[in-house]
Enzyme design. Structure first.
Site, PDB file in Angstrom:
ATOM      1  N   ILE A  90      -6.962   4.084   1.430  1.00 49.04           N
ATOM      2  CA  ILE A  90      -7.059   5.099   2.484  1.00 49.04           C
ATOM      3  C   ILE A  90      -5.692   5.750   2.648  1.00 49.04           C
ATOM      4  O   ILE A  90      -4.673   5.049   2.685  1.00 49.04           O
ATOM      5  CB  ILE A  90      -7.515   4.468   3.814  1.00 49.04           C
ATOM      6  CG1 ILE A  90      -8.921   3.867   3.660  1.00 49.04           C
ATOM      7  CG2 ILE A  90      -7.482   5.457   4.948  1.00 49.04           C
ATOM      8  CD1 ILE A  90      -9.320   2.934   4.775  1.00 49.04           C
ATOM      9  N   PRO A  94      -0.906  -3.360   1.320  1.00 50.51           N
ATOM     10  CA  PRO A  94       0.119  -2.486   1.905  1.00 50.51           C
ATOM     11  C   PRO A  94      -0.394  -1.878   3.217  1.00 50.51           C
ATOM     12  O   PRO A  94      -1.189  -0.941   3.215  1.00 50.51           O
ATOM     13  CB  PRO A  94       0.339  -1.416   0.830  1.00 50.51           C
ATOM     14  CG  PRO A  94      -0.917  -1.411   0.031  1.00 50.51           C
ATOM     15  CD  PRO A  94      -1.491  -2.790   0.094  1.00 50.51           C
ATOM     16  N   ASP A  99      -5.583  -0.313   4.557  1.00 43.80           N
ATOM     17  CA  ASP A  99      -5.033  -0.581   3.224  1.00 43.80           C
ATOM     18  C   ASP A  99      -4.689   0.761   2.585  1.00 43.80           C
ATOM     19  O   ASP A  99      -5.578   1.546   2.256  1.00 43.80           O
ATOM     20  CB  ASP A  99      -6.078  -1.337   2.389  1.00 43.80           C
ATOM     21  CG  ASP A  99      -5.545  -1.783   1.034  1.00 43.80           C
ATOM     22  OD1 ASP A  99      -4.551  -1.202   0.563  1.00 43.80           O
ATOM     23  OD2 ASP A  99      -6.150  -2.706   0.447  1.00 43.80           O
ATOM     24  N   HIS A 100      -3.383   1.014   2.408  1.00 44.37           N
ATOM     25  CA  HIS A 100      -2.952   2.324   1.927  1.00 44.37           C
ATOM     26  C   HIS A 100      -3.349   2.576   0.473  1.00 44.37           C
ATOM     27  O   HIS A 100      -3.261   3.714  -0.013  1.00 44.37           O
ATOM     28  CB  HIS A 100      -1.437   2.458   2.083  1.00 44.37           C
ATOM     29  CG  HIS A 100      -0.991   3.867   2.340  1.00 44.37           C
ATOM     30  ND1 HIS A 100      -1.783   4.957   2.102  1.00 44.37           N
ATOM     31  CD2 HIS A 100       0.180   4.372   2.824  1.00 44.37           C
ATOM     32  CE1 HIS A 100      -1.141   6.067   2.415  1.00 44.37           C
ATOM     33  NE2 HIS A 100       0.061   5.735   2.863  1.00 44.37           N
ATOM     34  N   ARG A 101      -3.800   1.540  -0.244  1.00 40.21           N
ATOM     35  CA  ARG A 101      -4.281   1.748  -1.607  1.00 40.21           C
ATOM     36  C   ARG A 101      -5.638   2.441  -1.611  1.00 40.21           C
ATOM     37  O   ARG A 101      -6.001   3.109  -2.588  1.00 40.21           O
ATOM     38  CB  ARG A 101      -4.390   0.414  -2.340  1.00 40.21           C
ATOM     39  CG  ARG A 101      -3.076  -0.340  -2.495  1.00 40.21           C
ATOM     40  CD  ARG A 101      -3.302  -1.728  -3.063  1.00 40.21           C
ATOM     41  NE  ARG A 101      -4.145  -2.532  -2.190  1.00 40.21           N
ATOM     42  CZ  ARG A 101      -4.579  -3.754  -2.479  1.00 40.21           C
ATOM     43  NH1 ARG A 101      -4.228  -4.311  -3.630  1.00 40.21           N
ATOM     44  NH2 ARG A 101      -5.336  -4.425  -1.633  1.00 40.21           N
TER      45      ARG A 101
END
Length: 538
Positions: free
Chosen positions: A514, A334, A510-512
């Site tokens: 950070i 993501p 990577d929004h998972r």
């Protein structure tokens, strides 16, 4: 019931270390079940049980060094049968087996040489084309002499001979594609032990290498002959860490072992793993089995020639691989991109002042070494950017080293050589390494190790132009920094607008792993470091 001493068979080397004991006293085993796992300087291999029986006592332990003929364990024969002193055990199966167990043998007359197989070592990628065969039958070669030359999408490499001898048979030709473990040549090596001659043909199916254009099957088609299906499966499964008994079950069920997740030590695949995989596949709804890549429909084929003249050119291997990597990262990660600017006016003044020193050293000091040092400092301060998520996305793996990849545009496509230990190197050393790796990338001379082990990536378009862009995260890394062309802008200094050289920064992450606030703090820290490079010394 009589106890029998099972000995270590011919393991193809002078000695090996026991790295795993798969059985214990009292265990009931079947023929081909794994007893121990050995590791030599050439391969990891399993020693299978020569027959059915019960383990009475294990005579080796993890860490022991063994050679052919050493005592392995005591086994009680079923029904009181007494085995021969030298059991007819198949040769241990390495992690990259390409042949069925050895046939029953009878003693041969003493000989001064033995025929050995030479296989492809770890080359960092699969299905690499052969562009040159350097030997032919009858050639006498020395250790380290090149046998074949391979050209991957990343580099050209030679496969050297692991020992001296005479080539008896060449198993490959130009245009073939090879992967780790594939058979290259057969060699007659002097000074080896006498060779046993086969008495009867093996009853196991012969594993043959399928044509390069023939895909490895994960399940046998109903219309295919059983033998052909088994050969294809064995070829597909050859590089998987599994014992002979597991491979036999996989062939029976038509399972591609590369799709099975191993639960044994060192991710070794067990019988239960294959059985559970088959059960899971049988319980899947039909819609899940027929949908492709995450259920995303394929793009329809269009005949563009209906509207005018067209020209079709095949993508280079490098661009094909890059396209698949980009798509995989984009679909699995993501992405979010944080945009920012950094005032590099003083940095540029300092860099230009070092032009004479760079020329005297024979170096070229570009802005990139400064970016590398600033990123290395920021990665140390914010270690969540120097990390990777586990495949299950339930753990985060922090890396205690700082290796940074630098995207290089080449005529054949994008390559990302990795500069190791950036935090431990000075600007001049980084400048020289950047130039050397970029040159090797453009000449397709990068080694696999020079493109692995990255923690973070920099993609710079400053020499081309643009104000900002959204780089795709180079998974399994969690962030990538995009750099665009610096531009003079008026900035308010408290009393007036002054011209300042501003560098656009585009940080995709990577929004998972950070969140947005962390990304904003990371680019703010980079801006601070680049505005006054002396901050790195603090």
């Amino acid at each position: 019931m009589t106890d029998e001493i099972i000995k270590v068979p011919d393991i193809g080397s002078d000695g090996a270390e026991v790295i795993e004991v798969c059985v214990g006293a009292g265990d009931q085993v079947e023929a081909e079940d794994s007893l121990i796992v050995l590791e030599s300087d050439k391969a990891t291999m399993e020693v299978p049980a020569p027959r059915n029986g019960r383990i009475v006592e294990v005579l080796l332990k993890v860490g022991d060094k063994v050679s052919e003929g050493d005592d392995l364990l005591k086994m009680a024969a079923e029904g009181g049968a007494v085995a021969a002193e030298a059991p007819e055990a198949p040769a241990p199966v390495a992690e990259t087996p390409a042949a069925a167990p050895a046939p029953e043998a009878v003693p041969a007359a003493p000989a001064a040489s033995v025929i050995k197989e030479v296989r492809v070592p770890d080359i960092g990628s699969d299905n690499v084309p052969v562009i040159e065969v350097s030997v032919k039958p009858g050639d006498e070669i020395s250790e380290e002499d090149p046998l074949v030359t391979l050209e991957s999408d990343k580099a050209t490499m030679e496969v050297p001979s692991p020992f001296s001898g005479v080539v008896t048979e060449v198993k490959v030709k130009e245009g073939d594609t090879l992967s780790q473990g594939d058979l290259v040549v057969m060699m007659e090596v002097a000074g080896a032990a006498p060779v046993a001659q086969p008495a009867v043909p093996s009853q196991a199916p012969v594993v043959e290498k399928p044509a390069a254009s023939q895909p490895a099957a994960s399940a046998a088609a109903p219309t295919q002959p059983a033998a052909e299906s088994n050969r294809e499966l064995e070829q597909a499964n050859k590089s998987i860490h599994a014992g002979p008994a597991v491979r036999k079950i996989a062939r029976e069920f038509g399972v591609d072992l590369s799709l099975v997740r191993g639960s044994g030590p060192r991710s070794r695949i067990l019988k239960e793993d294959v059985q559970n995989y088959v059960k899971a596949k049988l319980s899947e709804p039909k819609s899940a089995q027929v949908s492709g890549g995450l259920g995303i429909p394929q793009m329809p084929a269009v005949d563009f020639s209906k509207w005018g003249e067209v020209e079709e050119k095949e993508l280079t291997r490098l661009r094909q691989v890059a396209a698949k990597n980009f798509q995989r990262s984009w679909l699995n990660v993501p992405h979010v991109t944080q945009f920012d600017e950094s005032d590099i006016t003083e940095l540029e003044d300092f860099r230009k002042s070092q032009k004479a020193a760079a020329q005297a050293r024979g170096s070229k000091l570009t802005p990139l070494p400064f970016m590398l040092k600033a990123c290395a400092y920021a990665l140390k301060e914010m270690p969540q950017f120097c990390a990777s998520l586990s495949p299950e996305v339930d753990r985060i793996i922090y890396k205690k080293y700082v290796n940074i990849g630098v995207a290089v545009d080449t005529p054949d496509g994008l390559l990302v050589p990795v500069i190791k230990d950036v935090d431990k190197k000075g600007l001049w050393e980084l400048a020289d390494e950047c130039v050397a790796l970029a040159e090797k990338a453009r000449n397709k001379q990068l080694k696999p190790d020079e493109m692995q082990g990255g923690c973070f990536t920099i993609s710079s378009l400053g020499s081309v132009g643009g104000t900002a862009f959204t780089p795709i995260v180079n998974a399994p890394e969690v962030a990538i920094l995009g750099i665009s062309k610096a531009e003079i802008k008026p900035k308010w200094n408290g009393t007036e607008f002054a011209p300042r050289l501003m560098l656009p920064l585009s940080l995709s992450y990577d929004h998972r792993a950070i969140n947005g606030a962390e990304a904003a703090r990371f680019t703010a820290l980079l801006g601070q470091l680049l505005s006054d490079i002396r901050n790195i010394l603090l």
